[in-house]
Motif scaffolding. Structure first.
Motif, PDB file in Angstrom:
ATOM      1  N   ASP A 187       0.867  -1.175   0.000  1.00 25.09           N
ATOM      2  CA  ASP A 187       0.000   0.000   0.000  1.00 25.09           C
ATOM      3  C   ASP A 187       0.906   1.227   0.000  1.00 25.09           C
ATOM      4  OD1 ASP A 187      -1.770   2.065   0.395  1.00 25.09           O
ATOM      5  OD2 ASP A 187      -2.868   1.085   2.020  1.00 25.09           O
ATOM      6  N   LEU A 188       0.999   1.888  -1.133  1.00 23.33           N
ATOM      7  CA  LEU A 188       1.925   3.016  -1.298  1.00 23.33           C
ATOM      8  C   LEU A 188       1.197   4.356  -1.357  1.00 23.33           C
ATOM      9  CD1 LEU A 188       4.162   1.327  -4.033  1.00 23.33           C
ATOM     10  CD2 LEU A 188       4.639   1.501  -1.579  1.00 23.33           C
ATOM     11  N   ARG A 189      -0.042   4.380  -0.926  1.00 24.66           N
ATOM     12  CA  ARG A 189      -0.846   5.598  -1.054  1.00 24.66           C
ATOM     13  C   ARG A 189      -0.326   6.759  -0.210  1.00 24.66           C
ATOM     14  NH1 ARG A 189      -6.688   3.380   0.203  1.00 24.66           N
ATOM     15  NH2 ARG A 189      -5.410   2.049   1.580  1.00 24.66           N
ATOM     16  N   LYS A 190       0.374   6.457   0.864  1.00 22.98           N
ATOM     17  CA  LYS A 190       0.880   7.533   1.722  1.00 22.98           C
ATOM     18  C   LYS A 190       2.349   7.840   1.477  1.00 22.98           C
ATOM     19  CE  LYS A 190      -2.437   6.635   5.451  1.00 22.98           C
ATOM     20  NZ  LYS A 190      -2.608   6.340   6.902  1.00 22.98           N
ATOM     21  N   LYS A 191       2.927   7.201   0.462  1.00 23.16           N
ATOM     22  CA  LYS A 191       4.330   7.439   0.136  1.00 23.16           C
ATOM     23  C   LYS A 191       4.465   8.592  -0.842  1.00 23.16           C
ATOM     24  CE  LYS A 191       5.498   3.733   2.470  1.00 23.16           C
ATOM     25  NZ  LYS A 191       6.180   3.834   3.780  1.00 23.16           N
ATOM     26  N   ASP A 192       5.502   9.382  -0.662  1.00 17.64           N
ATOM     27  CA  ASP A 192       5.807  10.461  -1.598  1.00 17.64           C
ATOM     28  C   ASP A 192       6.756   9.886  -2.638  1.00 17.64           C
ATOM     29  OD1 ASP A 192       6.444  12.688  -3.008  1.00 17.64           O
ATOM     30  OD2 ASP A 192       6.928  13.944  -1.278  1.00 17.64           O
ATOM     31  N   LEU A 193       6.238   9.559  -3.793  1.00 19.94           N
ATOM     32  CA  LEU A 193       7.028   8.896  -4.820  1.00 19.94           C
ATOM     33  C   LEU A 193       7.376   9.810  -6.000  1.00 19.94           C
ATOM     34  CD1 LEU A 193       5.209   5.431  -4.866  1.00 19.94           C
ATOM     35  CD2 LEU A 193       7.357   6.040  -3.741  1.00 19.94           C
ATOM     36  N   GLY A 223       9.526  11.651  -8.317  1.00 20.17           N
ATOM     37  CA  GLY A 223      10.943  11.547  -8.629  1.00 20.17           C
ATOM     38  C   GLY A 223      11.594  10.277  -8.111  1.00 20.17           C
ATOM     39  N   ALA A 224      10.802   9.312  -7.661  1.00 18.01           N
ATOM     40  CA  ALA A 224      11.373   8.078  -7.123  1.00 18.01           C
ATOM     41  C   ALA A 224      11.958   7.208  -8.235  1.00 18.01           C
ATOM     42  CB  ALA A 224      10.306   7.287  -6.377  1.00 18.01           C
ATOM     43  N   ASN A 225      12.975   6.452  -7.903  1.00 19.73           N
ATOM     44  CA  ASN A 225      13.549   5.502  -8.845  1.00 19.73           C
ATOM     45  C   ASN A 225      12.873   4.161  -8.631  1.00 19.73           C
ATOM     46  OD1 ASN A 225      15.045   3.826 -10.457  1.00 19.73           O
ATOM     47  ND2 ASN A 225      17.030   4.596  -9.796  1.00 19.73           N
ATOM     48  N   LEU A 226      11.915   3.851  -9.485  1.00 23.73           N
ATOM     49  CA  LEU A 226      11.190   2.589  -9.408  1.00 23.73           C
ATOM     50  C   LEU A 226      11.595   1.665 -10.545  1.00 23.73           C
ATOM     51  CD1 LEU A 226       7.676   4.044  -8.512  1.00 23.73           C
ATOM     52  CD2 LEU A 226       9.309   2.938  -6.960  1.00 23.73           C
ATOM     53  N   SER A 227      12.773   1.907 -11.091  1.00 26.00           N
ATOM     54  CA  SER A 227      13.250   1.068 -12.196  1.00 26.00           C
ATOM     55  C   SER A 227      13.407  -0.373 -11.733  1.00 26.00           C
ATOM     56  CB  SER A 227      14.589   1.597 -12.724  1.00 26.00           C
ATOM     57  OG  SER A 227      15.576   1.611 -11.711  1.00 26.00           O
ATOM     58  N   GLY A 228      12.830  -1.274 -12.504  1.00 29.45           N
ATOM     59  CA  GLY A 228      12.924  -2.686 -12.183  1.00 29.45           C
ATOM     60  C   GLY A 228      12.139  -3.114 -10.960  1.00 29.45           C
ATOM     61  N   ALA A 229      11.323  -2.234 -10.417  1.00 34.26           N
ATOM     62  CA  ALA A 229      10.578  -2.555  -9.197  1.00 34.26           C
ATOM     63  C   ALA A 229       9.454  -3.544  -9.471  1.00 34.26           C
ATOM     64  CB  ALA A 229      10.006  -1.282  -8.581  1.00 34.26           C
ATOM     65  N   TYR A 230       9.203  -4.414  -8.481  1.00 34.61           N
ATOM     66  CA  TYR A 230       8.078  -5.338  -8.561  1.00 34.61           C
ATOM     67  C   TYR A 230       6.884  -4.660  -7.889  1.00 34.61           C
ATOM     68  CZ  TYR A 230      11.511  -8.836  -9.888  1.00 34.61           C
ATOM     69  OH  TYR A 230      12.497  -9.518 -10.542  1.00 34.61           O
ATOM     70  N   LEU A 231       6.008  -4.114  -8.718  1.00 33.95           N
ATOM     71  CA  LEU A 231       4.843  -3.390  -8.214  1.00 33.95           C
ATOM     72  C   LEU A 231       3.558  -4.158  -8.481  1.00 33.95           C
ATOM     73  CD1 LEU A 231       6.029   0.096  -9.468  1.00 33.95           C
ATOM     74  CD2 LEU A 231       5.608  -0.477  -7.070  1.00 33.95           C
ATOM     75  N   ILE A 232       3.686  -5.465  -8.592  1.00 29.10           N
ATOM     76  CA  ILE A 232       2.530  -6.314  -8.866  1.00 29.10           C
ATOM     77  C   ILE A 232       1.481  -6.159  -7.758  1.00 29.10           C
ATOM     78  CG2 ILE A 232       1.753  -8.688  -9.209  1.00 29.10           C
ATOM     79  CD1 ILE A 232       4.634  -9.334 -10.122  1.00 29.10           C
ATOM     80  N   ALA A 233       0.264  -5.782  -8.180  1.00 25.65           N
ATOM     81  CA  ALA A 233      -0.868  -5.606  -7.256  1.00 25.65           C
ATOM     82  C   ALA A 233      -0.632  -4.539  -6.186  1.00 25.65           C
ATOM     83  CB  ALA A 233      -1.229  -6.933  -6.596  1.00 25.65           C
ATOM     84  N   ALA A 234       0.312  -3.645  -6.417  1.00 24.11           N
ATOM     85  CA  ALA A 234       0.566  -2.563  -5.456  1.00 24.11           C
ATOM     86  C   ALA A 234      -0.580  -1.550  -5.520  1.00 24.11           C
ATOM     87  CB  ALA A 234       1.888  -1.875  -5.778  1.00 24.11           C
ATOM     88  N   ASP A 235      -0.862  -0.927  -4.390  1.00 22.34           N
ATOM     89  CA  ASP A 235      -1.931   0.073  -4.310  1.00 22.34           C
ATOM     90  C   ASP A 235      -1.323   1.462  -4.481  1.00 22.34           C
ATOM     91  OD1 ASP A 235      -4.115   1.657  -3.830  1.00 22.34           O
ATOM     92  OD2 ASP A 235      -4.767   0.556  -2.048  1.00 22.34           O
ATOM     93  N   LEU A 236      -1.532   2.046  -5.654  1.00 16.86           N
ATOM     94  CA  LEU A 236      -0.992   3.371  -5.968  1.00 16.86           C
ATOM     95  C   LEU A 236      -2.118   4.360  -6.252  1.00 16.86           C
ATOM     96  CD1 LEU A 236       1.854   2.046  -8.239  1.00 16.86           C
ATOM     97  CD2 LEU A 236       2.253   3.453  -6.218  1.00 16.86           C
ATOM     98  N   ARG A 237      -3.266   4.090  -5.726  1.00 15.83           N
ATOM     99  CA  ARG A 237      -4.421   4.958  -5.959  1.00 15.83           C
ATOM    100  C   ARG A 237      -4.172   6.383  -5.478  1.00 15.83           C
ATOM    101  NH1 ARG A 237      -9.093   1.883  -2.948  1.00 15.83           N
ATOM    102  NH2 ARG A 237      -7.282   1.270  -1.670  1.00 15.83           N
ATOM    103  N   GLY A 238      -4.362   7.328  -6.380  1.00 20.23           N
ATOM    104  CA  GLY A 238      -4.237   8.739  -6.031  1.00 20.23           C
ATOM    105  C   GLY A 238      -2.824   9.224  -5.805  1.00 20.23           C
ATOM    106  N   VAL A 239      -1.823   8.395  -6.055  1.00 23.83           N
ATOM    107  CA  VAL A 239      -0.433   8.778  -5.789  1.00 23.83           C
ATOM    108  C   VAL A 239       0.110   9.662  -6.917  1.00 23.83           C
ATOM    109  CG1 VAL A 239       1.920   7.922  -5.447  1.00 23.83           C
ATOM    110  CG2 VAL A 239      -0.020   6.683  -4.470  1.00 23.83           C
ATOM    111  N   ASP A 240       0.858  10.693  -6.540  1.00 27.90           N
ATOM    112  CA  ASP A 240       1.518  11.553  -7.513  1.00 27.90           C
ATOM    113  C   ASP A 240       2.849  10.907  -7.885  1.00 27.90           C
ATOM    114  OD1 ASP A 240       2.635  13.500  -9.080  1.00 27.90           O
ATOM    115  OD2 ASP A 240       2.430  15.130  -7.621  1.00 27.90           O
ATOM    116  N   LEU A 241       2.946  10.435  -9.118  1.00 29.38           N
ATOM    117  CA  LEU A 241       4.129   9.726  -9.584  1.00 29.38           C
ATOM    118  C   LEU A 241       4.911  10.554 -10.605  1.00 29.38           C
ATOM    119  CD1 LEU A 241       2.279   6.329  -9.846  1.00 29.38           C
ATOM    120  CD2 LEU A 241       4.234   6.750  -8.345  1.00 29.38           C
ATOM    121  N   SER A 242       4.820  11.865 -10.471  1.00 29.42           N
ATOM    122  CA  SER A 242       5.524  12.773 -11.368  1.00 29.42           C
ATOM    123  C   SER A 242       7.023  12.498 -11.346  1.00 29.42           C
ATOM    124  CB  SER A 242       5.266  14.231 -10.966  1.00 29.42           C
ATOM    125  OG  SER A 242       3.894  14.545 -11.084  1.00 29.42           O
TER     126      SER A 242
END
Length: 276
Positions: free
Chosen positions: A196-202, A204-223
């Protein structure tokens, strides 16, 4: 920009992705299939008999796959419109060349994406040089393509992409990385499956190669988050802002969940099956 068409045109392809590749049913393909063997759904005219029902049949592997224009390139340019059925003696070579061409087109796609990002002029010059070099390789004969050392080329391309990503993300003034403190984030393939990543500030994050299978990113700013090579299968992007996300592909989006409020980069489109 590249002169190569980096968008798949199945009408001009000989169904190469449905033959050349190895399939695994557990990865969202129709059945387990060896490389070089036609898919059970490939018709005589090189069309897929279930193309309009891929989502309904749960064929996520087919939905996600994108040849990035390599299929028609090999079919119409490298082999001049002569298909593998007419020339069975060249079939295996054609399939091998397709896999190589797909990798070259993937490099070109990411390099062109990097060119659109705001980075230093010196970096843009280096990107243009590399694009020209890779484009030249796509014009080689089938025999020459088979002999290519793609590993060496990919190292050079990845170095440029990583540098570009760092320059772009460095401009994002936030505490996004604090939310992942203690984890290796630089090209390490973070395991965030089901998180559950909804409260994370992502931003500019480096998510290269990340396993985000079924991750909850609802409403997250991924700029300006870097998604190169990230696995977004069933990740919930409903209401998320990916407008300025970098190295995000249509294939990744096709495997994720989203809705009408999900914001995507202009070059990407929302899948028809996303929630309204």
């Amino acid at each position: 920009m590249s002169y190569c068409n980096l968008q798949a045109d199945c009408e001009k392809c000989f169904g190469l992705c449905c033959v050349a590749l190895y399939f695994s049913a557990t990865e969202g393909f129709p059945v387990n299939k060896d490389a070089g063997k036609p898919c059970i759904n490939l018709q005589d005219d090189f069309r897929c008999s279930v193309h309009n029902n891929l989502k309904k049949k749960g064929l996520k592997g087919c939905i996600a796959y994108d040849c990035i224009g390599a299929g028609q390139r090999v079919s119409q340019v490298t082999y001049g419109g002569h298909d593998w059925k007419q020339n069975p003696e060249s079939a295996k070579q054609m399939f091998d060349v397709f896999i190589i061409m797909r990798q070259l087109h993937e490099m070109l796609w990411y390099l062109e994406e990097a060119l659109t990002l705001k980075s230093e002029h010196n970096m843009k010059d280096k990107l243009n040089v590399m694009i020209n070099e890779i484009e030249h390789l796509t014009l080689l004969s089938a025999d020459s393509l088979i002999e290519l050392d793609l590993g060496a080329r990919r190292v050079g391309v990845n170095t440029l992409l990583l540098h570009t990503s760092e320059l772009v993300r460095k401009k994002v003034k936030s505490n996004q990385m604090n939310s992942l403190k203690g984890k290796k984030t630089l090209g390490s393939g973070l395991d965030l499956m089901g998180s559950d990543l909804r409260k994370k500030d992502l931003r500019g994050a480096n998510l290269s190669g990340a396993y985000l299978i079924a991750a909850d990113l609802r409403g997250v700013d991924l700029s300006f988050a870097d998604f190169i090579g990230a696995d977004l299968r069933d990740a919930n992007l409903s209401g998320a802002n990916l407008t300025n996300s970098i190295f995000l592909t249509q294939g990744q989006i096709n495997t994720a969940k989203g809705d009408i409020n999900t914001k995507l980069p202009k070059k990407l489109t929302k899948p028809m099956y996303w929630q309204k």
